[in-house]
Design a protein around this motif. Structure first.
Motif, PDB file in Angstrom:
ATOM      1  N   ALA A  73      31.796  21.527  28.186  1.00  0.00           N
ATOM      2  CA  ALA A  73      32.535  22.291  29.448  1.00  0.00           C
ATOM      3  C   ALA A  73      34.016  21.987  29.249  1.00  0.00           C
ATOM      4  N   PHE A  74      34.164  20.677  28.939  1.00  0.00           N
ATOM      5  CA  PHE A  74      35.919  20.381  28.986  1.00  0.00           C
ATOM      6  C   PHE A  74      36.327  21.149  27.615  1.00  0.00           C
ATOM      7  N   GLN A  75      35.433  21.085  26.461  1.00  0.00           N
ATOM      8  CA  GLN A  75      36.136  21.813  25.226  1.00  0.00           C
ATOM      9  C   GLN A  75      35.898  23.327  25.214  1.00  0.00           C
ATOM     10  N   ALA A  76      34.992  23.674  25.969  1.00  0.00           N
ATOM     11  CA  ALA A  76      35.209  25.435  26.277  1.00  0.00           C
ATOM     12  C   ALA A  76      36.365  25.782  27.074  1.00  0.00           C
ATOM     13  N   THR A  77      36.875  25.096  27.995  1.00  0.00           N
ATOM     14  CA  THR A  77      37.557  25.515  28.779  1.00  0.00           C
ATOM     15  C   THR A  77      39.260  25.125  28.433  1.00  0.00           C
ATOM     16  N   MET A  78      39.323  24.293  27.408  1.00  0.00           N
ATOM     17  CA  MET A  78      40.502  23.418  26.801  1.00  0.00           C
ATOM     18  C   MET A  78      41.391  24.579  26.580  1.00  0.00           C
ATOM     19  N   ALA A  79      41.245  25.768  25.788  1.00  0.00           N
ATOM     20  CA  ALA A  79      42.132  26.807  25.245  1.00  0.00           C
ATOM     21  C   ALA A  79      42.744  27.443  26.532  1.00  0.00           C
ATOM     22  N   LEU A  80      41.811  27.685  27.542  1.00  0.00           N
ATOM     23  CA  LEU A  80      42.428  28.324  28.683  1.00  0.00           C
ATOM     24  C   LEU A  80      43.620  27.577  29.402  1.00  0.00           C
ATOM     25  N   ASN A  81      43.623  26.203  29.336  1.00  0.00           N
ATOM     26  CA  ASN A  81      44.706  25.476  30.130  1.00  0.00           C
ATOM     27  C   ASN A  81      45.994  25.868  29.589  1.00  0.00           C
ATOM     28  N   THR A  82      46.311  26.311  28.619  1.00  0.00           N
ATOM     29  CA  THR A  82      47.584  26.887  28.222  1.00  0.00           C
ATOM     30  C   THR A  82      47.734  28.374  28.181  1.00  0.00           C
ATOM     31  N   ARG A  83      46.699  29.189  28.557  1.00  0.00           N
ATOM     32  CA  ARG A  83      46.743  30.421  29.018  1.00  0.00           C
ATOM     33  C   ARG A  83      47.590  30.655  30.292  1.00  0.00           C
ATOM     34  N   ILE A  84      48.716  31.358  30.241  1.00  0.00           N
ATOM     35  CA  ILE A  84      49.514  31.500  31.111  1.00  0.00           C
ATOM     36  C   ILE A  84      49.309  33.455  31.398  1.00  0.00           C
ATOM     37  N   LEU A  85      48.975  33.871  32.465  1.00  0.00           N
ATOM     38  CA  LEU A  85      48.834  35.119  32.392  1.00  0.00           C
ATOM     39  C   LEU A  85      50.245  35.869  33.258  1.00  0.00           C
ATOM     40  N   GLY A  86      50.270  37.083  32.808  1.00  0.00           N
ATOM     41  CA  GLY A  86      51.484  37.744  33.146  1.00  0.00           C
ATOM     42  C   GLY A  86      51.563  38.299  34.395  1.00  0.00           C
ATOM     43  N   SER A  87      50.852  38.375  35.162  1.00  0.00           N
ATOM     44  CA  SER A  87      51.043  39.121  36.368  1.00  0.00           C
ATOM     45  C   SER A  87      49.808  38.346  37.532  1.00  0.00           C
ATOM     46  N   ILE A  88      50.278  38.321  38.688  1.00  0.00           N
ATOM     47  CA  ILE A  88      49.355  37.633  39.856  1.00  0.00           C
ATOM     48  C   ILE A  88      48.065  38.466  39.973  1.00  0.00           C
ATOM     49  N   ASP A  89      48.115  39.901  39.718  1.00  0.00           N
ATOM     50  CA  ASP A  89      46.945  40.437  39.750  1.00  0.00           C
ATOM     51  C   ASP A  89      45.906  40.099  38.648  1.00  0.00           C
ATOM     52  N   GLU A  90      46.381  39.746  37.547  1.00  0.00           N
ATOM     53  CA  GLU A  90      45.451  39.177  36.615  1.00  0.00           C
ATOM     54  C   GLU A  90      44.880  37.750  37.254  1.00  0.00           C
ATOM     55  N   TYR A  91      45.506  37.055  37.984  1.00  0.00           N
ATOM     56  CA  TYR A  91      45.090  35.771  38.613  1.00  0.00           C
ATOM     57  C   TYR A  91      43.861  36.131  39.597  1.00  0.00           C
ATOM     58  N   ALA A  92      44.354  37.194  40.304  1.00  0.00           N
ATOM     59  CA  ALA A  92      43.548  37.665  41.329  1.00  0.00           C
ATOM     60  C   ALA A  92      42.150  37.957  40.960  1.00  0.00           C
ATOM     61  N   VAL A  93      42.033  38.694  40.066  1.00  0.00           N
ATOM     62  CA  VAL A  93      40.763  39.041  39.437  1.00  0.00           C
ATOM     63  C   VAL A  93      40.160  38.060  38.827  1.00  0.00           C
ATOM     64  N   MET A  94      40.716  37.088  38.138  1.00  0.00           N
ATOM     65  CA  MET A  94      39.924  35.981  37.493  1.00  0.00           C
ATOM     66  C   MET A  94      39.222  35.090  38.441  1.00  0.00           C
ATOM     67  N   PHE A  95      40.325  34.665  39.434  1.00  0.00           N
ATOM     68  CA  PHE A  95      39.698  33.996  40.579  1.00  0.00           C
ATOM     69  C   PHE A  95      38.574  34.486  41.468  1.00  0.00           C
ATOM     70  N   GLU A  96      38.552  35.799  41.680  1.00  0.00           N
ATOM     71  CA  GLU A  96      37.669  36.470  42.332  1.00  0.00           C
ATOM     72  C   GLU A  96      36.254  36.447  41.414  1.00  0.00           C
ATOM     73  N   GLU A  97      36.273  36.929  40.321  1.00  0.00           N
ATOM     74  CA  GLU A  97      35.125  36.963  39.540  1.00  0.00           C
ATOM     75  C   GLU A  97      34.605  35.448  39.460  1.00  0.00           C
ATOM     76  N   LEU A  98      35.152  34.488  39.279  1.00  0.00           N
ATOM     77  CA  LEU A  98      34.819  32.986  39.279  1.00  0.00           C
ATOM     78  C   LEU A  98      34.116  32.768  40.741  1.00  0.00           C
ATOM     79  N   ALA A  99      34.851  33.169  41.817  1.00  0.00           N
ATOM     80  CA  ALA A  99      34.174  32.988  42.922  1.00  0.00           C
ATOM     81  C   ALA A  99      32.897  33.475  43.093  1.00  0.00           C
TER      82      ALA A  99
END
Length: 172
Positions: A68-94
């Motif tokens: 799981a750590f390995q699968a998400t490691m690349a995401l740790n450096t992924r910075i999104l360009g808009s707050i709307d993108e974060y809202a969608v990602m968090f909502e999907e994961l919730a």
């Protein structure tokens, strides 16, 4: 009887959306403006919360922690360009967390957690949920501090406020 881990996950989703909602009200540069804090930007802090939430979701759904750590490691450096993108990602994961917890019969069952940084231990599913929520709370506090350093007020996202808003909500 209240399913406290499920309630905590609902709180976590609500608190994430509350802080994201506040950031949506701010000028767009607030997301990426550098500050001298735990994270260089608010976006970095949100990415970190998301990555850790995703990693633990993978563990809860059957992946070993190293995988799981390995699968998400690349995401740790992924910075999104808009707050709307974060809202969608968090909502999907919730939603994924919500589906997962509804499918669980025994949140007190243990799994063997092989933490690459701390070692092996038996861990209850409910403990992992508590950790996910606690981790998010800690870093939303970082975000609140960062917003204040940028000259903006934050948004209250305490668990007690969630109780009252959930009780007042017709869908609660």
């Amino acid at each position: 009887m209240t399913n406290h881990p499920a309630e905590l996950l609902k709180y976590h989703a609500w608190a994430n959306q509350t802080i994201i909602g506040r950031i949506k009200e701010l000028p767009a540069p607030a997301l990426s403006q550098e500050v001298n804090s735990s994270f260089p930007t608010v976006a970095h802090a949100l990415s970190h919360i998301y990555v850790v939430d995703r990693m633990w979701y993978l563990v809860l759904t059957g992946a070993g922690m190293p995988e799981a750590f390995q699968a998400t490691m690349a995401l740790n450096t992924r910075i999104l360009g808009s707050i709307d993108e974060y809202a969608v990602m968090f909502e999907e994961l919730a939603g994924q967390y919500g589906d997962w917890i509804q499918s669980q019969d025994d949140l007190e069952q243990t799994i063997l957690l092989d933490n690459p940084f701390a070692g092996v231990r038996q861990t209850r599913l409910s403990e992992i949920v508590l950790h996910v929520v606690n981790h998010g709370t800690y870093h939303r506090g970082n975000v609140s501090t960062m917003l204040r350093q940028l000259g903006h007020a934050s948004a209250m996202n305490d668990y007690a406020l969630f109780w009252y808003q959930a009780a007042a909500s017709p869908t609660a």
